[in-house]
Design a protein around this motif. Structure first.
Motif, PDB file in Angstrom:
ATOM      1  N   ALA A 182       0.644  -1.157   0.092  1.00 24.99           N
ATOM      2  CA  ALA A 182      -0.100   0.004   0.081  1.00 24.99           C
ATOM      3  C   ALA A 182       0.906   1.487   0.077  1.00 24.99           C
ATOM      4  N   GLY A 183       2.162   1.077   0.213  1.00 22.64           N
ATOM      5  CA  GLY A 183       2.848   2.452   0.402  1.00 22.64           C
ATOM      6  C   GLY A 183       3.188   3.107  -1.041  1.00 22.64           C
ATOM      7  N   SER A 184       3.125   4.215  -1.097  1.00 18.39           N
ATOM      8  CA  SER A 184       3.216   5.022  -2.336  1.00 18.39           C
ATOM      9  C   SER A 184       4.670   5.312  -2.725  1.00 18.39           C
ATOM     10  N   LEU A 185       5.265   4.602  -3.592  1.00 18.98           N
ATOM     11  CA  LEU A 185       6.554   4.564  -3.883  1.00 18.98           C
ATOM     12  C   LEU A 185       6.853   6.059  -4.685  1.00 18.98           C
ATOM     13  N   SER A 186       5.770   6.645  -4.961  1.00 17.56           N
ATOM     14  CA  SER A 186       6.088   8.004  -5.870  1.00 17.56           C
ATOM     15  C   SER A 186       5.608   9.017  -4.781  1.00 17.56           C
ATOM     16  N   LEU A 187       5.954   8.870  -3.440  1.00 18.26           N
ATOM     17  CA  LEU A 187       4.992   9.949  -2.256  1.00 18.26           C
ATOM     18  C   LEU A 187       6.043  11.382  -2.757  1.00 18.26           C
ATOM     19  N   LEU A 188       7.194  11.239  -2.765  1.00 17.75           N
ATOM     20  CA  LEU A 188       7.978  12.426  -3.028  1.00 17.75           C
ATOM     21  C   LEU A 188       7.735  13.089  -4.249  1.00 17.75           C
ATOM     22  N   ASP A 189       7.441  12.250  -5.468  1.00 22.14           N
ATOM     23  CA  ASP A 189       6.757  13.006  -6.681  1.00 22.14           C
ATOM     24  C   ASP A 189       5.476  13.455  -6.445  1.00 22.14           C
ATOM     25  N   GLU A 190       4.725  12.917  -5.639  1.00 24.87           N
ATOM     26  CA  GLU A 190       3.189  13.457  -5.546  1.00 24.87           C
ATOM     27  C   GLU A 190       3.252  14.866  -4.729  1.00 24.87           C
ATOM     28  N   ILE A 191       3.932  14.826  -3.715  1.00 22.82           N
ATOM     29  CA  ILE A 191       4.234  16.184  -2.928  1.00 22.82           C
ATOM     30  C   ILE A 191       4.831  17.344  -3.991  1.00 22.82           C
ATOM     31  N   ASP A 192       5.746  16.780  -4.771  1.00 20.84           N
ATOM     32  CA  ASP A 192       6.668  17.948  -5.549  1.00 20.84           C
ATOM     33  C   ASP A 192       5.472  18.335  -6.537  1.00 20.84           C
ATOM     34  N   ASP A 193       4.856  17.482  -6.912  1.00 22.63           N
ATOM     35  CA  ASP A 193       3.698  17.700  -8.033  1.00 22.63           C
ATOM     36  C   ASP A 193       2.746  18.958  -7.516  1.00 22.63           C
ATOM     37  N   GLU A 194       2.199  18.678  -6.379  1.00 22.03           N
ATOM     38  CA  GLU A 194       1.511  19.597  -5.433  1.00 22.03           C
ATOM     39  C   GLU A 194       1.939  20.885  -5.307  1.00 22.03           C
ATOM     40  N   PHE A 195       3.130  20.722  -4.682  1.00 23.28           N
ATOM     41  CA  PHE A 195       4.131  21.932  -4.352  1.00 23.28           C
ATOM     42  C   PHE A 195       4.227  22.835  -5.487  1.00 23.28           C
ATOM     43  N   ARG A 196       4.528  22.316  -6.772  1.00 24.13           N
ATOM     44  CA  ARG A 196       4.991  23.126  -7.833  1.00 24.13           C
ATOM     45  C   ARG A 196       3.567  23.686  -8.317  1.00 24.13           C
ATOM     46  N   HIS A 197       2.521  22.919  -8.497  1.00 22.99           N
ATOM     47  CA  HIS A 197       1.146  23.255  -8.770  1.00 22.99           C
ATOM     48  C   HIS A 197       0.672  24.620  -8.201  1.00 22.99           C
ATOM     49  N   ALA A 256      -6.336  21.183  14.968  1.00 18.55           N
ATOM     50  CA  ALA A 256      -5.797  20.337  16.038  1.00 18.55           C
ATOM     51  C   ALA A 256      -4.624  19.841  15.487  1.00 18.55           C
ATOM     52  N   ASP A 257      -3.686  19.247  16.404  1.00 16.94           N
ATOM     53  CA  ASP A 257      -2.436  18.892  16.069  1.00 16.94           C
ATOM     54  C   ASP A 257      -2.434  17.764  14.616  1.00 16.94           C
ATOM     55  N   LYS A 258      -3.416  16.961  14.610  1.00  5.50           N
ATOM     56  CA  LYS A 258      -3.479  16.160  13.306  1.00  5.50           C
ATOM     57  C   LYS A 258      -3.393  17.104  12.256  1.00  5.50           C
ATOM     58  N   VAL A 259      -4.517  17.847  12.121  1.00  6.52           N
ATOM     59  CA  VAL A 259      -4.506  18.805  10.968  1.00  6.52           C
ATOM     60  C   VAL A 259      -3.343  19.643  10.533  1.00  6.52           C
ATOM     61  N   LEU A 260      -2.663  20.166  11.768  1.00  7.41           N
ATOM     62  CA  LEU A 260      -1.398  20.920  11.553  1.00  7.41           C
ATOM     63  C   LEU A 260      -0.428  20.078  11.057  1.00  7.41           C
ATOM     64  N   THR A 261      -0.284  19.078  11.695  1.00  9.03           N
ATOM     65  CA  THR A 261       0.921  18.060  11.309  1.00  9.03           C
ATOM     66  C   THR A 261       0.956  17.624   9.735  1.00  9.03           C
ATOM     67  N   ASN A 262      -0.374  17.235   9.490  1.00 10.50           N
ATOM     68  CA  ASN A 262      -0.326  16.799   7.992  1.00 10.50           C
ATOM     69  C   ASN A 262      -0.132  17.900   7.103  1.00 10.50           C
ATOM     70  N   ALA A 263      -0.771  18.965   7.465  1.00  6.20           N
ATOM     71  CA  ALA A 263      -0.299  20.128   6.245  1.00  6.20           C
ATOM     72  C   ALA A 263       1.172  20.541   6.340  1.00  6.20           C
ATOM     73  N   LEU A 264       1.551  20.527   7.531  1.00  3.92           N
ATOM     74  CA  LEU A 264       2.978  21.501   7.550  1.00  3.92           C
ATOM     75  C   LEU A 264       4.115  20.139   7.221  1.00  3.92           C
ATOM     76  N   SER A 265       3.813  18.896   7.320  1.00  3.00           N
ATOM     77  CA  SER A 265       4.531  17.941   7.016  1.00  3.00           C
ATOM     78  C   SER A 265       4.793  17.863   5.330  1.00  3.00           C
ATOM     79  N   TRP A 266       3.753  18.091   4.650  1.00  2.00           N
ATOM     80  CA  TRP A 266       3.808  18.113   3.150  1.00  2.00           C
ATOM     81  C   TRP A 266       4.633  19.234   2.730  1.00  2.00           C
ATOM     82  N   LEU A 267       4.234  20.518   3.499  1.00  2.00           N
ATOM     83  CA  LEU A 267       4.953  21.507   3.097  1.00  2.00           C
ATOM     84  C   LEU A 267       6.441  21.695   3.187  1.00  2.00           C
TER      85      LEU A 267
END
Length: 341
Positions: A30-45, A202-213
């Motif tokens: 179930a792991g996303s082997l393209s996780l970094l690419d997914e984050i990068d695409d959203e980051f640039r978009h 809450a912590d969950k929402v903050l952590t989820n967003a900040l980790s992606w950023l």
């Protein structure tokens, strides 16, 4: 730090070895082997690469505020609503608050407390000012999100001095820890701690967003990446999965979903411990060796309805051991009923 053993050491060690093997298998399936690419695409978009490089706050604020809106409903429902009605933005909120609204709660971040704006009844704690108040203007899904938008804007304006990138840099630089794990925890708390005061997040929402950023900014700010990759988000799906599989009982301290998930022997500690022993580079050579966020994301993906949709309450009767014999992990799973009959 490893959880304090509650069984003889050999049993404790066997439980951890089994848990590591199980979690490694989850990452394979179930792991996303393209996780970094997914984050990068959203980051640039979203234009975050340029915003971080130039210290431009509005795009980062808008992206984070949108991420805060994905709570309380499915991602699809939240996304559909924003596509139809739009969302709050830094530019619009800055213009409306520069007009010096009459409500005393909007003077500063510290005074914005107890707003109690309710969208359905169009009421608030200062009804004499509501007709000209900028808080209700964005057509958000509910009044709590309007309050979050105003609170977050005032935080960035008054606490971060309008400079989110500079504030994050300062908070991370000021954090201290005696060991690497302590430093990671100190950096996370340096960010999450002050942001807890923002209404409705809450912590969950903050952590989820900040980790992606921060993962997305890894080429520009390696310290951001070191912090972001270590952030772990434990939602109910992940907590329940660790319980159903028997991993919580064998490697941690059994607990209810909530703050205990982040305490000693809780879900987060179990995930971080597994990440220390599972080399993420085996799944993608571009991953860091220790990648707790990838491990946690794989566990979540196995359970989430819009991902693998396997280990969740829609598929499993909480009163009984799991009966999903088609699951690739069935033979090695503890299959513990989530709720006692």
């Amino acid at each position: 730090m490893a959880a304090r053993p509650t069984a003889p050491f050999t049993e404790f060690l066997e439980a951890h070895n089994h848990a590591d093997a199980f979690i490694r298998a989850v990452c394979t399936f179930a792991g996303s082997l393209s996780l970094l690419d997914e984050i990068d695409d959203e980051f640039r978009h979203a234009g975050l690469d340029q915003a971080v490089a130039s210290g431009d706050t509005p795009p980062i604020f808008d992206w984070l505020l949108t991420a805060f809106s994905f709570q309380g409903v499915s991602d699809q429902a939240a996304r559909s609503y924003m596509e139809k009605h739009g969302s709050a933005s830094w530019v619009k909120m800055e213009a409306s608050l520069q007009a010096s609204p009459s409500c005393p709660k909007l003077r500063t971040y510290w005074e914005y407390e107890g707003c109690r704006y309710d969208k359905g009844s169009f009421t608030c704690a200062e009804p004499d000012h509501i007709d000209t108040c900028p808080v209700p203007r964005p057509r958000l899904r509910n009044g709590k999100l309007n309050q979050t938008a105003a609170s977050f804007f005032l935080f960035v304006r008054d606490i971060a001095d309008g400079d989110l990138v500079g504030w994050i840099d300062h908070q991370l630089d000021a954090a201290r820890g005696s060991e690497n794990a302590d430093l990671e925890a100190a950096r996370q708390e340096a960010l999450i701690g002050p942001l807890r005061g923002i209404f409705g997040v809450a912590d969950k929402v903050l952590t989820n967003a900040l980790s992606w950023l921060m993962i997305g900014a890894r080429d520009q700010r390696p310290i951001w990446f070191e912090t972001g990759k270590a952030m772990v988000v434990v939602d109910r799906l992940v907590h329940n999965h660790l319980f159903r599989t028997g991993i919580t009982e064998g490697c941690g301290i059994p607990h209810r979903y909530g703050p205990a998930c982040y305490a000693e022997g809780g879900c987060a500690e179990i995930i971080r411990g597994a990440a220390e022993r599972i080399d993420a580079r085996a799944f993608n050579p571009n991953f860091p060796r220790i990648f707790p966020r990838f491990i946690q994301h794989a566990l979540w993906s196995l359970c989430a309805a819009d991902r693998s949709d396997v280990c969740n309450g829609n598929r499993i009767d909480d009163q009984k051991p799991c009966q999903l014999s088609y699951c690739q992990l069935f033979r090695i799973c503890g299959r513990k009923p989530l709720k006692a009959t």
